[in-house]
Design a protein around this motif. Structure first.
Motif, PDB file in Angstrom:
ATOM      1  N   ALA A  81     -75.281  45.545 -42.245  1.00  0.00           N
ATOM      2  CA  ALA A  81     -76.301  45.968 -43.284  1.00  0.00           C
ATOM      3  C   ALA A  81     -77.692  45.708 -42.607  1.00  0.00           C
ATOM      4  N   GLU A  84     -78.690  48.270 -40.141  1.00  0.00           N
ATOM      5  CA  GLU A  84     -79.223  49.458 -40.691  1.00  0.00           C
ATOM      6  C   GLU A  84     -80.680  49.477 -41.374  1.00  0.00           C
ATOM      7  N   LEU A  98     -75.314  53.612 -44.995  1.00  0.00           N
ATOM      8  CA  LEU A  98     -74.363  52.509 -45.094  1.00  0.00           C
ATOM      9  C   LEU A  98     -73.362  52.877 -46.140  1.00  0.00           C
ATOM     10  N   ARG A 106     -66.968  50.149 -42.641  1.00  0.00           N
ATOM     11  CA  ARG A 106     -68.034  50.118 -43.147  1.00  0.00           C
ATOM     12  C   ARG A 106     -68.946  50.856 -41.926  1.00  0.00           C
TER      13      ARG A 106
END
Length: 129
Positions: A81, A84, A98, A106
């Motif tokens: 995360a 991203e 995501l 993921r």
């Protein structure tokens, strides 16, 4: 047969634009470069060679091909995360936000200026019940 390295060779319209993308955003370094060619390396990932579409080192039937239908995927240990977010804030085009698949994968995807799709994957810790 003993392999000494792994390399993905991608034919693109603009080698310089993909080179800039891979070095600025993905941490690759230029190992070798010439007109219409660049070899990129990364300590933790497969090497990437970028070839200009039409370059004469390719067989004639391959010279006009572009990267198509290929997803260059990188698995990360953690922090997906954050990656991203970092890429989004750097102006990188996120072409698949995501998401988490039911089986624990993921992932998100970006696309470089020549249409090379790059996918980042992180596996969720297995659930123990």
């Amino acid at each position: 047969m003993q392999f000494t390295a792994s390399t993905v060779s991608l034919t693109v319209d603009d080698v310089a634009r993909s080179q800039e993308f891979f070095t600025a955003h993905l941490g690759y370094a230029v190992r070798h470069a010439a007109d219409g060619f660049v070899s990129l390396s990364h300590d933790d990932a497969v090497d990437v060679v970028l070839l200009a579409r039409g370059i004469e080192v390719l067989p004639p039937e391959q010279r006009d091909q572009r990267v198509s239908g290929l997803i260059l995927a990188f698995t990360v240990a953690s922090g997906l995360a954050d990656e991203e977010k970092r890429l989004r804030e750097a102006g990188v085009r996120i072409t698949m936000p995501l998401l988490e698949e039911p089986w624990g994968e993921r992932l998100f995807q970006v696309t470089d200026p020549n249409g090379v799709i790059i996918q980042f994957v992180e596996w969720a810790a297995p659930q123990h019940g």
